[in-house]
Design a protein around this motif. Sequence first.
Motif, PDB file in Angstrom:
ATOM      1  N   ARG A   1       0.823  -1.213   0.000  1.00  0.00           N
ATOM      2  CA  ARG A   1       0.000   0.000   0.000  1.00  0.00           C
ATOM      3  C   ARG A   1       0.856   1.262   0.000  1.00  0.00           C
ATOM      4  N   THR A   2       2.081   1.127   0.462  1.00  0.00           N
ATOM      5  CA  THR A   2       2.952   2.307   0.532  1.00  0.00           C
ATOM      6  C   THR A   2       3.425   2.747  -0.855  1.00  0.00           C
ATOM      7  N   CYS A   3       3.839   1.762  -1.669  1.00  0.00           N
ATOM      8  CA  CYS A   3       4.402   2.119  -2.977  1.00  0.00           C
ATOM      9  C   CYS A   3       3.472   1.737  -4.115  1.00  0.00           C
ATOM     10  N   GLY A   4       2.338   1.142  -3.789  1.00  0.00           N
ATOM     11  CA  GLY A   4       1.396   0.753  -4.825  1.00  0.00           C
ATOM     12  C   GLY A   4       1.866  -0.444  -5.645  1.00  0.00           C
ATOM     13  N   GLY A   5       2.855  -1.158  -5.144  1.00  0.00           N
ATOM     14  CA  GLY A   5       3.308  -2.368  -5.831  1.00  0.00           C
ATOM     15  C   GLY A   5       4.516  -2.161  -6.719  1.00  0.00           C
ATOM     16  N   SER A   6       4.959  -0.921  -6.873  1.00  0.00           N
ATOM     17  CA  SER A   6       6.101  -0.673  -7.764  1.00  0.00           C
ATOM     18  C   SER A   6       7.411  -1.042  -7.091  1.00  0.00           C
ATOM     19  N   GLY A   7       7.401  -1.096  -5.759  1.00  0.00           N
ATOM     20  CA  GLY A   7       8.632  -1.430  -5.043  1.00  0.00           C
ATOM     21  C   GLY A   7       9.544  -0.247  -4.835  1.00  0.00           C
ATOM     22  N   GLN A   8       9.172   0.910  -5.405  1.00  0.00           N
ATOM     23  CA  GLN A   8      10.042   2.059  -5.194  1.00  0.00           C
ATOM     24  C   GLN A   8       9.279   3.346  -4.931  1.00  0.00           C
ATOM     25  N   MET A   9       9.977   4.262  -4.307  1.00  0.00           N
ATOM     26  CA  MET A   9       9.405   5.548  -3.944  1.00  0.00           C
ATOM     27  C   MET A   9      10.159   6.643  -4.691  1.00  0.00           C
ATOM     28  N   GLN A  10       9.398   7.635  -5.131  1.00  0.00           N
ATOM     29  CA  GLN A  10      10.021   8.777  -5.798  1.00  0.00           C
ATOM     30  C   GLN A  10      10.427   9.789  -4.739  1.00  0.00           C
ATOM     31  N   ASP A  11      11.584  10.335  -4.943  1.00  0.00           N
ATOM     32  CA  ASP A  11      12.091  11.324  -4.013  1.00  0.00           C
ATOM     33  C   ASP A  11      12.213  12.635  -4.791  1.00  0.00           C
ATOM     34  N   VAL A  12      11.495  13.664  -4.359  1.00  0.00           N
ATOM     35  CA  VAL A  12      11.549  14.942  -5.073  1.00  0.00           C
ATOM     36  C   VAL A  12      12.400  15.906  -4.251  1.00  0.00           C
ATOM     37  N   ARG A  13      13.404  16.440  -4.895  1.00  0.00           N
ATOM     38  CA  ARG A  13      14.364  17.264  -4.187  1.00  0.00           C
ATOM     39  C   ARG A  13      14.516  18.575  -4.964  1.00  0.00           C
ATOM     40  N   ARG A  14      14.560  19.664  -4.237  1.00  0.00           N
ATOM     41  CA  ARG A  14      14.777  20.940  -4.918  1.00  0.00           C
ATOM     42  C   ARG A  14      16.243  21.281  -4.822  1.00  0.00           C
ATOM     43  N   SER A  15      16.802  21.700  -5.929  1.00  0.00           N
ATOM     44  CA  SER A  15      18.217  22.068  -5.911  1.00  0.00           C
ATOM     45  C   SER A  15      18.362  23.401  -6.629  1.00  0.00           C
ATOM     46  N   ILE A  16      19.549  23.876  -6.726  1.00  0.00           N
ATOM     47  CA  ILE A  16      19.787  25.146  -7.419  1.00  0.00           C
ATOM     48  C   ILE A  16      19.377  25.061  -8.875  1.00  0.00           C
ATOM     49  N   PHE A  17      19.315  23.831  -9.399  1.00  0.00           N
ATOM     50  CA  PHE A  17      18.925  23.666 -10.799  1.00  0.00           C
ATOM     51  C   PHE A  17      17.441  23.406 -10.953  1.00  0.00           C
ATOM     52  N   GLY A  18      16.715  23.439  -9.854  1.00  0.00           N
ATOM     53  CA  GLY A  18      15.293  23.162  -9.948  1.00  0.00           C
ATOM     54  C   GLY A  18      14.961  21.865  -9.243  1.00  0.00           C
ATOM     55  N   THR A  19      13.927  21.185  -9.728  1.00  0.00           N
ATOM     56  CA  THR A  19      13.445  19.976  -9.067  1.00  0.00           C
ATOM     57  C   THR A  19      14.166  18.756  -9.625  1.00  0.00           C
ATOM     58  N   VAL A  20      14.685  17.910  -8.738  1.00  0.00           N
ATOM     59  CA  VAL A  20      15.359  16.686  -9.172  1.00  0.00           C
ATOM     60  C   VAL A  20      14.642  15.509  -8.553  1.00  0.00           C
ATOM     61  N   MET A  21      14.311  14.546  -9.412  1.00  0.00           N
ATOM     62  CA  MET A  21      13.610  13.373  -8.896  1.00  0.00           C
ATOM     63  C   MET A  21      14.517  12.167  -8.894  1.00  0.00           C
ATOM     64  N   THR A  22      14.530  11.467  -7.774  1.00  0.00           N
ATOM     65  CA  THR A  22      15.294  10.221  -7.697  1.00  0.00           C
ATOM     66  C   THR A  22      14.379   9.153  -7.129  1.00  0.00           C
ATOM     67  N   ALA A  23      14.754   7.862  -7.366  1.00  0.00           N
ATOM     68  CA  ALA A  23      13.941   6.759  -6.857  1.00  0.00           C
ATOM     69  C   ALA A  23      14.763   5.955  -5.866  1.00  0.00           C
ATOM     70  N   HIS A  24      14.080   5.454  -4.832  1.00  0.00           N
ATOM     71  CA  HIS A  24      14.755   4.549  -3.897  1.00  0.00           C
ATOM     72  C   HIS A  24      13.787   3.431  -3.541  1.00  0.00           C
ATOM     73  N   PRO A  25      14.305   2.274  -3.098  1.00  0.00           N
ATOM     74  CA  PRO A  25      13.399   1.163  -2.799  1.00  0.00           C
ATOM     75  C   PRO A  25      12.427   1.538  -1.689  1.00  0.00           C
ATOM     76  N   CYS A  26      11.204   1.038  -1.814  1.00  0.00           N
ATOM     77  CA  CYS A  26      10.163   1.286  -0.813  1.00  0.00           C
ATOM     78  C   CYS A  26      10.595   0.695   0.527  1.00  0.00           C
ATOM     79  N   ILE A  27      10.459   1.484   1.573  1.00  0.00           N
ATOM     80  CA  ILE A  27      10.893   1.030   2.896  1.00  0.00           C
ATOM     81  C   ILE A  27       9.919  -0.007   3.451  1.00  0.00           C
ATOM     82  N   ALA A  28       8.632   0.182   3.166  1.00  0.00           N
ATOM     83  CA  ALA A  28       7.607  -0.693   3.738  1.00  0.00           C
ATOM     84  C   ALA A  28       7.768  -2.138   3.262  1.00  0.00           C
ATOM     85  N   CYS A  29       8.021  -2.325   1.974  1.00  0.00           N
ATOM     86  CA  CYS A  29       8.086  -3.692   1.432  1.00  0.00           C
ATOM     87  C   CYS A  29       9.508  -4.068   1.045  1.00  0.00           C
TER      88      CYS A  29
END
Length: 367
Positions: free
Chosen positions: A159-187
């Motif tokens: 239910r945490t990641c919807g079955g994809s196994g990963q979570m998107q991480d949205v980070r703001r940097s000097i260049f704008g928004t950067v998205m990274t993925a990391h494994p879902c902690i719940a599963c």
Amino acid sequence: MAGIRDLYQILGVSNDASAEDIRKAYRQLARELHPDVSADPSTEVRFKEVTAAYEILSDPAKRQQYDRYGGSGGSGEMPFGDVADLFEAFFGGGGFGTRRRPARRTRTHRGDDIFAAASLTFHEAAFGAHRELQVERMRICERCTGTGAAPGSMPTRCRTCGGSGQMQDVRRSIFGTVMTAHPCIACEGTGEEIVDRCPDCGGDGRVPRSDVVTVEVPPGVSDGLELRVQSAGHAGRAGGSPGDLYLSLQVSDDPIFERRGQDVFAVLEVPMVQASLGAQLDVETLDGVERVELDPGTESGTVVRLRGQGVPNLGRRGRGDLFLTIQVQTPKDLNKVERELLEELAKLRGEAAGKRAVVRAALRRPS
Ligand SMILES: [Zn+2]
Ligand SMILES: [Zn+2]
């Protein structure tokens, strides 16, 4: 930094071009390069490059960032591989170009490898060995057949990641928004959630077990070599493949034979008289007793090469050689009769000998 062209160059304007100049240059290029106008695929790439450059340089804030961090003639420390990377950094991995990086999939849960060591004698390393290793490892739980769910139930979508196994991480940097993925902690990246856990494995799908793993060490291995026993490691999770077993080999030295690669070396000591008169010598080699012919007048340092009597090649035919270095032994502890015989010999050969004998001796260049 290789790979990226200066954004001003892409638009064909100077670094101090006005906003109006940049807009004009872009419009001109866009007309020439637009995919609707040109059928040449290379112009499509160029069009995207031009568009990306304009997106950045037409925005005063982004232009300022670019001038500061990514401009030409600067330190060259631009953290981007090409324009697509630059665009991604500025616009958060949006829709530029065809070069979107695929998100890393973490759903395969390969089992961990196991590392073990085995000691071998010189002969075992040369001719192969059989080892039975006691290994503590995770194996598939028989009760739930590895699903981790209690018998009669099934894992459900996390239910945490919807079955994809990963979570998107949205980070703001000097260049704008950067998205990274990391494994879902719940599963833990499996994408599955187990509500009713298997009582045997507690939901892991695996149970620890003590197993005996049989390893056949092939002939010709050497010290420090790591043998990989495929799939003999820990079982995988959530359908992942098992890890491997790595067996690190330690080969002990032999008191007689010295190994260099697949060749083997030993010293063959022969008494002075045998070296002088010759003899047939029966020598214990790696393959049992072997007859070595010693020619009359054999000198110390002579090397006898027994071809194909070294260590077998690992994984292919053939063997190294056995090299025997002759070392002539000088007789010591002579009794009275022996000494008289040698003195007689010396006299016959006109060679002065004895502790008090002063002899003029010649040197020669080492060969
Ligand atoms: Zn999850
Ligand atoms: Zn189980």
